[in-house]
Design an enzyme around this catalytic site. Structure first.
Site, PDB file in Angstrom:
ATOM      1  N   ARG A 154       8.480 -10.959  -4.084  1.00 58.85           N
ATOM      2  CA  ARG A 154       9.100  -9.504  -3.799  1.00 58.85           C
ATOM      3  C   ARG A 154       8.405  -8.840  -2.505  1.00 58.85           C
ATOM      4  O   ARG A 154       8.762  -7.807  -2.234  1.00 58.85           O
ATOM      5  CB  ARG A 154       9.058  -8.682  -5.243  1.00 58.85           C
ATOM      6  CG  ARG A 154       7.667  -8.490  -5.634  1.00 58.85           C
ATOM      7  CD  ARG A 154       7.687  -7.756  -6.898  1.00 58.85           C
ATOM      8  NE  ARG A 154       6.259  -7.624  -7.303  1.00 58.85           N
ATOM      9  CZ  ARG A 154       5.994  -6.700  -8.459  1.00 58.85           C
ATOM     10  NH1 ARG A 154       6.672  -5.789  -8.605  1.00 58.85           N
ATOM     11  NH2 ARG A 154       4.932  -6.453  -8.671  1.00 58.85           N
ATOM     12  N   CYS A 171       4.331  -4.529 -20.272  1.00 58.18           N
ATOM     13  CA  CYS A 171       3.625  -3.773 -19.624  1.00 58.18           C
ATOM     14  C   CYS A 171       3.666  -3.992 -17.892  1.00 58.18           C
ATOM     15  O   CYS A 171       2.886  -3.419 -17.155  1.00 58.18           O
ATOM     16  CB  CYS A 171       2.090  -4.196 -19.609  1.00 58.18           C
ATOM     17  SG  CYS A 171       1.859  -5.889 -19.438  1.00 58.18           S
ATOM     18  N   HIS A 226       0.941  -1.257  -0.138  1.00 54.42           N
ATOM     19  CA  HIS A 226       0.098   0.141   0.115  1.00 54.42           C
ATOM     20  C   HIS A 226       0.783   1.186  -0.088  1.00 54.42           C
ATOM     21  O   HIS A 226       0.623   2.192  -0.852  1.00 54.42           O
ATOM     22  CB  HIS A 226      -0.800   0.211   1.365  1.00 54.42           C
ATOM     23  CG  HIS A 226      -1.955  -0.927   1.042  1.00 54.42           C
ATOM     24  ND1 HIS A 226      -2.560  -1.315   0.096  1.00 54.42           N
ATOM     25  CD2 HIS A 226      -3.031  -1.196   2.259  1.00 54.42           C
ATOM     26  CE1 HIS A 226      -3.593  -2.167   0.232  1.00 54.42           C
ATOM     27  NE2 HIS A 226      -3.768  -2.325   1.647  1.00 54.42           N
ATOM     28  N   ASP A 241       5.420 -10.648 -12.562  1.00 55.75           N
ATOM     29  CA  ASP A 241       5.457 -12.115 -12.417  1.00 55.75           C
ATOM     30  C   ASP A 241       6.610 -12.772 -13.156  1.00 55.75           C
ATOM     31  O   ASP A 241       6.947 -13.601 -12.785  1.00 55.75           O
ATOM     32  CB  ASP A 241       4.194 -12.630 -13.092  1.00 55.75           C
ATOM     33  CG  ASP A 241       2.958 -12.473 -12.126  1.00 55.75           C
ATOM     34  OD1 ASP A 241       3.481 -12.301 -10.732  1.00 55.75           O
ATOM     35  OD2 ASP A 241       1.865 -12.319 -12.321  1.00 55.75           O
ATOM     36  N   GLU A 263       4.352 -13.940 -18.915  1.00 55.74           N
ATOM     37  CA  GLU A 263       4.429 -13.862 -17.657  1.00 55.74           C
ATOM     38  C   GLU A 263       5.196 -15.005 -16.919  1.00 55.74           C
ATOM     39  O   GLU A 263       5.699 -14.821 -15.670  1.00 55.74           O
ATOM     40  CB  GLU A 263       3.231 -13.871 -16.868  1.00 55.74           C
ATOM     41  CG  GLU A 263       2.457 -12.450 -17.108  1.00 55.74           C
ATOM     42  CD  GLU A 263       0.829 -12.553 -16.646  1.00 55.74           C
ATOM     43  OE1 GLU A 263       0.685 -11.835 -15.430  1.00 55.74           O
ATOM     44  OE2 GLU A 263      -0.113 -13.020 -17.278  1.00 55.74           O
ATOM     45  N   ARG A 300      -6.890  -3.693 -16.632  1.00 57.84           N
ATOM     46  CA  ARG A 300      -6.793  -4.829 -15.467  1.00 57.84           C
ATOM     47  C   ARG A 300      -8.273  -5.220 -15.220  1.00 57.84           C
ATOM     48  O   ARG A 300      -8.780  -4.317 -14.511  1.00 57.84           O
ATOM     49  CB  ARG A 300      -5.923  -4.525 -14.626  1.00 57.84           C
ATOM     50  CG  ARG A 300      -4.653  -4.877 -14.809  1.00 57.84           C
ATOM     51  CD  ARG A 300      -3.802  -4.534 -13.508  1.00 57.84           C
ATOM     52  NE  ARG A 300      -2.378  -4.558 -13.614  1.00 57.84           N
ATOM     53  CZ  ARG A 300      -1.486  -3.502 -13.629  1.00 57.84           C
ATOM     54  NH1 ARG A 300      -2.185  -2.286 -13.607  1.00 57.84           N
ATOM     55  NH2 ARG A 300      -0.175  -3.789 -13.731  1.00 57.84           N
TER      56      ARG A 300
END
Length: 578
Positions: free
Chosen positions: A471, A508, A194, A461, A437, A301
């Site tokens: 990560r 992307c 966040h 990914d 990915e 998305r």
């Protein structure tokens, strides 16, 4: 004496100011029994705390300026939805009555249960969502204990200060931002936490994952924060202070120059054109695309349309949202990714039974889409229909094999036949692509490309799957390395295979929006990059000051380098003068 602390730089920029060390913690929760006649009063006390929490968050949201990024308001809306969810609004009430305990203890038990569920998830993005639970619960606990609903506010002005905290909730981050803080440090979190997302959205320099920072910093000490390198310098000497003051002035001049680039194309000094696109999660994100000169949407998305609701969006709802996005882009291309939900993203329209022991390697991406055609087909129809209103591309997430692509193609063809029968217009030649990915996709591009019109590298990914690095895990995220030789070779393999079979390959992932890697990516041959809109001006500036032919020679050396250190030296050579 100066102290140098290292964390993870997640929002670029330099900040120099006095430290404001946030030491407030939620006190230890004590359990105590209640007589039966006081239980309903305790239930009412809990309900009052929930209502105060809602009022607090609504007040912050309703007073946000119109220019506040959509990411910030979305976080606050998510917390409001959680306060309405039965897992936090009803279950603690049941526990109060069943166990005859105080509201604080009932809420703590439910919090521990929810966090355990999130901790068991393997998907790194979802595991960090336990932060939402903690932040909402902590807000309610403070109110139950008669404390202020926010850590914000101080005996002195926070303007120009660098806030040092264990972590910041979205609401607290907004309050501090509007008080004029210069930057913040969070002891917890990684690049997708966040704190990191909020820092980038609010354009605040930030360092996260700086463990025990508050043990080394005193209130009011002078600190220098370098959000690019993840450095925090405490009580700097005069030489360091002058150096960073010069850097700060250079940054201010550079930002002023960036605003003049929005109307210019991204083109290297020797004429190589690069298309810069934007990643979009929420329809509200499109407002800033024109301001930064985005040439389209490289990734929309759609899974965010399915979350925080009880029913899936139907064809008409999706069509209306996609059409609004396409019309606003006014002729620029829009890439819509079919929903990328996973085994540990609970959704009422998906009955999965037992959660996979390793959801990151389980039923997610295109695998899940194909398992639930009742959800996928309405989306395919909506995307096809909106292709009549402008250039639209459809992307398949987490492709690993040709058979998956062929199954999607068959469903697309069936949807086309049904739409023709129903009298709907659509682009008969709408491009269909795949997101690379996982290493399996990168290594089998020639086979996949026979059935696809474009590819896009999803580096977030791809790096994690290649290096087996989570990560968001503080214990190993220092090993997350976009410059690992294996990662570069997979990127280069994908680009070279795409060129050989004649289909475009873009990127992307977050790597596309990091100007440290721009020259390397351009040198490798990428001509389309999609990123968070706020990153686009700086990436464009790097491209427009670069010479492709020089970069291509250095990039080829990087692909065949033996280790990350050698690649980093080559990258430094590329970035000289940036």
């Amino acid at each position: 004496m100066s102290v140098l602390l290292m964390g993870i730089g997640v929002a670029r920029g330099i900040a120099i100011g006095k430290a404001h060390v946030l030491l407030c913690e939620v006190p230890d929760i004590v359990e105590y029994a209640l007589p039966v006649e006081l239980l309903e009063h305790e239930v009412l006390r809990f309900g009052a705390a929930l209502e105060k929490a809602r009022f607090h968050l609504r007040s912050i949201r309703d007073h946000l300026p119109m220019t506040t990024p959509a990411d910030v308001t979305a976080f606050i809306d998510i917390h409001l939805l959680m306060l309405e969810d039965s897992s936090l609004s009803k279950v603690p009430v049941d526990l109060i009555r069943e166990q005859q305990c105080n509201a604080e203890w009932a809420l703590k038990q439910q919090r521990d249960h929810l966090v355990h569920i999130f901790d068991s998830m393997d998907d790194p993005y979802l595991r960090t969502r336990k932060d939402d639970v903690d932040q909402v619960v902590n807000l309610v606990q403070r109110l139950l204990m008669g404390q202020s609903p926010s850590w914000g506010g101080s005996a002195h002005s926070l303007r120009g200060r660098v806030v040092i905290a264990e972590e910041l909730s979205p609401a607290d981050a907004v309050l501090f931002y509007h008080e004029g803080i210069a930057a913040f440090v969070s002891e917890r979190g990684g690049p997708t936490s966040h704190a990191a997302i909020l820092a980038r959205s609010l354009d605040l320099p930030a360092v996260v994952g700086l463990r025990r920072a508050r043990q080394f910093i005193l209130e009011g000490e002078t600190v220098i924060l370098d959000g690019r390198r993840g450095v925090l310098l405490v009580e700097p000497d005069q030489r360091s202070l002058r150096y960073y003051e010069d850097r700060l002035q250079e940054d201010h001049s550079r930002i002023a120059d960036l605003s003049r680039l929005s109307r210019l194309p991204a083109r290297t000094l020797d004429g190589r054109r690069v298309r810069l696109m934007a990643n979009v999660e929420l329809p509200e994100d499109i407002d800033e695309l024109a301001e930064v000169g985005a040439e389209g949407v490289g990734l929309y998305r759609t899974e965010f349309l399915y979350m925080n609701r009880s029913d899936p969006p139907d064809e008409e709802e999706q069509f209306a949202i996609y059409r609004g996005l396409v019309q606003v882009m006014d002729g620029n291309p829009v890439t819509i990714r079919i929903f990328d939900l996973g085994a540990d993203k609970p959704f009422p329209g998906i009955e999965l039974g037992q959660v996979s022991p390793n959801p990151a390697l389980g039923l997610r991406g295109v695998r899940l889409c194909l398992r639930f055609p009742n959800l996928l087909v309405p989306q395919l129809r909506a995307i096809l229909r909106v292709s009549a209103y402008g250039p639209v591309r459809m992307a398949i997430p987490m492709v690993t094999r040709t058979s998956e692509v062929m199954q999607v193609i068959r469903l697309v063809e069936q949807s086309r036949r049904d739409l023709r029968r129903d009298g709907f217009s659509f682009d008969e030649d709408m491009p269909l692509g795949g997101i690379v990915e996982v290493p399996a996709a990168a290594l089998t591009v020639p086979s996949l490309a026979r059935h696809l019109d474009f590819l896009s590298l999803g580096t977030n990914d791809l790096i994690q799957y290649t290096l087996a690095i989570d990560r968001t895990d503080d214990q190993v995220n220092y090993l997350y390395d976009p410059l690992h030789p294996a990662v570069l070779r997979l990127i280069y393999t994908t680009l070279r295979a795409g060129t050989k079979v004649g289909i475009p390959v873009g990127m992307c992932g977050e790597m596309a929006g990091d100007p440290r890697y721009t020259r390397l990516l351009i040198g490798l041959g990428l001509q389309e990059l999609s990123m968070h809109p706020s990153s686009l001006p700086e990436v464009k500036q790097v491209i427009n000051s670069s010479e492709y032919n020089r970069l291509a020679k250095l990039a080829r050396k990087a692909v065949y380098a033996h280790d990350s250190e050698e690649i980093l030296c080559l990258l430094d050579s590329m970035n000289e003068g940036v």
